[in-house]
Design a protein around this motif. Structure first.
Motif, PDB file in Angstrom:
ATOM      1  N   TYR A   1       4.600  -9.540   9.377  1.00  0.00           N
ATOM      2  CA  TYR A   1       5.097 -10.142   8.163  1.00  0.00           C
ATOM      3  C   TYR A   1       4.033  -9.490   6.945  1.00  0.00           C
ATOM      4  O   TYR A   1       4.614  -9.327   5.913  1.00  0.00           O
ATOM      5  CB  TYR A   1       4.622 -11.527   8.410  1.00  0.00           C
TER       6      TYR A   1
ATOM      7  N   TYR B   1       6.057  -6.428   5.896  1.00  0.00           N
ATOM      8  CA  TYR B   1       7.166  -6.734   5.077  1.00  0.00           C
ATOM      9  C   TYR B   1       6.621  -7.273   3.725  1.00  0.00           C
ATOM     10  O   TYR B   1       7.236  -6.837   2.709  1.00  0.00           O
ATOM     11  CB  TYR B   1       7.927  -8.071   5.836  1.00  0.00           C
ATOM     12  N   VAL B   2       5.604  -7.885   3.596  1.00  0.00           N
ATOM     13  CA  VAL B   2       5.121  -8.347   2.518  1.00  0.00           C
ATOM     14  C   VAL B   2       4.461  -7.359   1.711  1.00  0.00           C
ATOM     15  O   VAL B   2       4.724  -6.824   0.458  1.00  0.00           O
ATOM     16  CB  VAL B   2       3.726  -9.354   2.459  1.00  0.00           C
ATOM     17  N   TYR B   3       3.933  -6.187   2.279  1.00  0.00           N
ATOM     18  CA  TYR B   3       3.296  -5.244   1.628  1.00  0.00           C
ATOM     19  C   TYR B   3       4.592  -4.318   1.077  1.00  0.00           C
ATOM     20  O   TYR B   3       4.425  -3.710  -0.107  1.00  0.00           O
ATOM     21  CB  TYR B   3       2.557  -4.258   2.481  1.00  0.00           C
ATOM     22  N   MET B   4       5.783  -4.269   1.897  1.00  0.00           N
ATOM     23  CA  MET B   4       6.759  -3.278   1.479  1.00  0.00           C
ATOM     24  C   MET B   4       7.376  -4.266   0.237  1.00  0.00           C
ATOM     25  O   MET B   4       7.508  -3.354  -0.883  1.00  0.00           O
ATOM     26  CB  MET B   4       7.704  -3.314   2.563  1.00  0.00           C
ATOM     27  N   LYS B   5       7.345  -5.404   0.300  1.00  0.00           N
ATOM     28  CA  LYS B   5       8.136  -5.899  -1.026  1.00  0.00           C
ATOM     29  C   LYS B   5       7.169  -5.743  -2.162  1.00  0.00           C
ATOM     30  O   LYS B   5       7.786  -5.589  -3.196  1.00  0.00           O
ATOM     31  CB  LYS B   5       7.984  -7.581  -0.603  1.00  0.00           C
ATOM     32  N   TYR B   6       5.913  -5.916  -2.070  1.00  0.00           N
ATOM     33  CA  TYR B   6       4.997  -5.849  -3.214  1.00  0.00           C
ATOM     34  C   TYR B   6       5.074  -4.425  -3.704  1.00  0.00           C
ATOM     35  O   TYR B   6       4.889  -4.178  -4.752  1.00  0.00           O
ATOM     36  CB  TYR B   6       3.623  -6.093  -2.524  1.00  0.00           C
ATOM     37  N   SER B   7       5.060  -3.314  -2.666  1.00  0.00           N
ATOM     38  CA  SER B   7       5.126  -1.871  -3.278  1.00  0.00           C
ATOM     39  C   SER B   7       6.533  -1.635  -4.055  1.00  0.00           C
ATOM     40  O   SER B   7       6.494  -1.049  -4.856  1.00  0.00           O
ATOM     41  CB  SER B   7       5.162  -1.099  -2.119  1.00  0.00           C
ATOM     42  N   GLY B   8       7.521  -2.499  -3.379  1.00  0.00           N
ATOM     43  CA  GLY B   8       8.829  -2.131  -4.402  1.00  0.00           C
ATOM     44  C   GLY B   8       8.779  -2.887  -5.612  1.00  0.00           C
ATOM     45  O   GLY B   8       9.230  -2.094  -6.881  1.00  0.00           O
ATOM     46  N   VAL B   9       8.070  -4.054  -5.823  1.00  0.00           N
ATOM     47  CA  VAL B   9       7.936  -4.594  -7.064  1.00  0.00           C
ATOM     48  C   VAL B   9       7.138  -3.791  -7.874  1.00  0.00           C
ATOM     49  O   VAL B   9       7.260  -3.505  -9.086  1.00  0.00           O
ATOM     50  CB  VAL B   9       7.422  -6.239  -7.062  1.00  0.00           C
TER      51      VAL B   9
END
Length: 200
Positions: A40, A43-51
């Protein structure tokens, strides 16, 4: 008796194994929770990196647009400054051309027998020019010819295109060296008014 002991020993081993099973379950559960938590977090880190990546791109695009906008503003300022200079130069050139044309036309007031010693031009209004010159008439019957010249000025016979002598502006004739028949100095002063209709 020894057989009984062995059975007790086996039973103890079974109980020990059974006792270890709950601990194994707890360990496996903890490991599973940690794995899920790590997944998780990833996943959150990937989302944050994307943002962050999208935000960085947006900021870069904005900076590019802002830079181009500033460059356009500078270009517009430069163009406006150049246009203002061009307009000023154009007005200056036109003014010089008008003055040159006026001076060229003013030669009609000067006769070949007249030797100018000075001439002054000054504006009294937007459409009026003061003209004053000192000259010497050289030739036979100089004083008489100066008188005729003055009468022609007074009668409006000597003109400049686009201008006319303002009524009553011609100053009385001033003579010097009147004892010399072939050389008489005199001063002329009058005011020219622009004839706007004729100048069009």
């Amino acid at each position: 008796m020894p057989l009984k002991i062995n059975l007790i020993h086996e039973q103890q081993e079974i109980l020990a194994i059974q006792a270890k099973d709950p601990l194994k379950f707890v360990i496996m559960g903890t490991v599973s929770v940690l794995v899920l938590l790590a997944a998780y977090t990833g996943y959150v880190y990937m989302k944050y990196s994307g943002v962050v990546s999208v935000n960085t791109q947006a900021v870069n695009k904005w900076n590019t647009v802002e830079k181009k906008y500033k460059e356009l503003l500078e270009q517009e300022k430069s163009q406006n400054a150049l246009q203002a200079k061009a307009d000023s130069l154009d007005r200056t050139v036109n003014k010089k051309v008008l003055i040159a044309n006026f001076l060229d036309d003013l030669r009609t007031f000067i006769r070949p027998e007249m030797k100018l010693s000075s001439m002054t031009l000054s504006r009294t209004g937007e459409n009026e020019i003061n003209v004053k010159y000192n000259a010497t008439w050289v030739g036979e019957s100089a004083q008489e010819n100066v008188g005729k010249y003055y009468n022609e000025l007074e009668g409006g016979k000597i003109k400049i295109k686009g201008y006319e002598m303002a009524p009553g502006s011609l100053n009385p004739l001033t003579l010097a060296n009147t004892d010399n028949a072939t050389r008489v100095s005199f001063s002329i002063a009058f005011r020219l008014k622009a004839n706007l209709e004729e100048r069009k």
